[in-house]
Design a protein around this motif. Structure first.
Motif, PDB file in Angstrom:
ATOM      1  N   PHE A  64      11.940   2.537   0.843  1.00 23.61           N
ATOM      2  CA  PHE A  64      11.159   1.500   0.176  1.00 23.61           C
ATOM      3  C   PHE A  64       9.774   1.439   0.803  1.00 23.61           C
ATOM      4  O   PHE A  64       9.615   1.619   2.013  1.00 23.61           O
ATOM      5  N   ALA A  65       8.765   1.188  -0.019  1.00 25.88           N
ATOM      6  CA  ALA A  65       7.412   0.983   0.489  1.00 25.88           C
ATOM      7  C   ALA A  65       6.601   0.229  -0.552  1.00 25.88           C
ATOM      8  O   ALA A  65       6.834   0.354  -1.756  1.00 25.88           O
ATOM      9  N   LEU A  66       5.673  -0.569  -0.082  1.00 26.61           N
ATOM     10  CA  LEU A  66       4.756  -1.271  -0.979  1.00 26.61           C
ATOM     11  C   LEU A  66       3.407  -1.400  -0.304  1.00 26.61           C
ATOM     12  O   LEU A  66       3.277  -1.216   0.911  1.00 26.61           O
ATOM     13  N   GLY A  67       2.395  -1.724  -1.090  1.00 26.24           N
ATOM     14  CA  GLY A  67       1.078  -1.905  -0.526  1.00 26.24           C
ATOM     15  C   GLY A  67       0.047  -2.175  -1.591  1.00 26.24           C
ATOM     16  O   GLY A  67       0.333  -2.129  -2.792  1.00 26.24           O
ATOM     17  N   SER A  68      -1.158  -2.491  -1.153  1.00 22.97           N
ATOM     18  CA  SER A  68      -2.288  -2.681  -2.054  1.00 22.97           C
ATOM     19  C   SER A  68      -3.509  -2.061  -1.390  1.00 22.97           C
ATOM     20  O   SER A  68      -3.539  -1.856  -0.172  1.00 22.97           O
TER      21      SER A  68
END
Length: 245
Positions: A64-68
């Motif tokens: 899992f990974a997220l970002g902006s």
């Protein structure tokens, strides 16, 4: 339908999913934003390309990974990748790369898009969606075969998936759980999986999964296997083992 024909149909379904997974084609579903004011600018596209490369690099280690990314809020993409909790790091990496490539092909000018494969989910938007249940993007799939006792079978699928939803939400750092249950007939087992994106709280994960389980009762009543894959959670049940690891 005879048990041998049922088994053959199940194997064909499993093979179709495996073939799709190996070839990296034909996602379960994909969707692009279609409104005029959601057309991506060149700076948004550049930020999105860098962001996708970054989270796709990070995703295999934890699934899992997220970002902006971006200086200007108008050109800031928010992205998320979730690999199914039972896939290997290498399969996660492969799926994430394919998902990023294919969604950019399908939605080259969209500020918002989502794509889901058997092994992973990828989504991005120009607005911050982290920590919010995605009620808009859902995909349903079910086995064409019916069970002989739909009332009892539905009770058991609901029981198993509800147990897994609680376990995934409150007893798993990955918001993931898989398990099995003996069916009353004694000759078959029921297998299930529940999984949420890890930007959700435990309470929202449970809420999302409860909604998915309710959806399965409605759209796949009496079916020998089914799944709902959404932008925030997924629930799956089958009468054959499907967990990869």
């Amino acid at each position: 339908m005879s048990s041998s024909r049922l088994t053959s149909s199940l194997y064909l379904l499993a093979f179709a999913l495996l073939l799709q997974n190996v070839l990296g084609t034909d996602p379960l579903f994909s969707r692009c934003s279609s409104t005029t004011n959601s057309t991506a600018t060149s700076s948004y596209k550049t930020s999105l390309s860098v962001l996708m490369g970054s989270i796709n690099h990070l995703a295999p280690a934890e699934g899992f990974a997220l970002g902006s990314l971006g200086q200007n809020n108008l050109d800031r993409p928010y992205g998320l990748v979730l690999c199914r909790g039972d896939v290997s790091s290498s399969d996660c990496r492969t799926c994430a790369v394919i998902a990023a490539r294919e969604i950019r092909k399908s939605c080259p000018n969209s500020k918002r898009a989502i794509i889901a494969y058997d092994n992973c989910l990828l989504k991005y938007s120009d607005t911050d969606f982290f920590g919010q249940i995605d009620e808009e993007n859902k995909f349903y799939m079910w086995n064409v075969n019916n069970v002989s006792n739909p009332v009892l079978f539905t009770e058991k699928t609901t029981e198993l998936l509800s147990q897994l939803a609680t376990k995934a939400s409150y007893n798993s750092t990955k918001l993931y759980a898989a398990g099995e249950m003996d069916l009353p007939e004694g000759s078959m087992k029921l297998y299930g999986m529940a999984h949420c994106t890890r930007d959700l709280s435990s309470a929202d994960c449970k809420k999302c999964l409860d909604g998915a389980i309710t959806d399965l009762r409605r759209v796949a009543y009496g079916k020998a296997g089914a799944r709902v894959v959404g932008g925030s959670c997924m629930a799956i049940y089958e009468i054959y083992p499907f967990v990869k690891a």
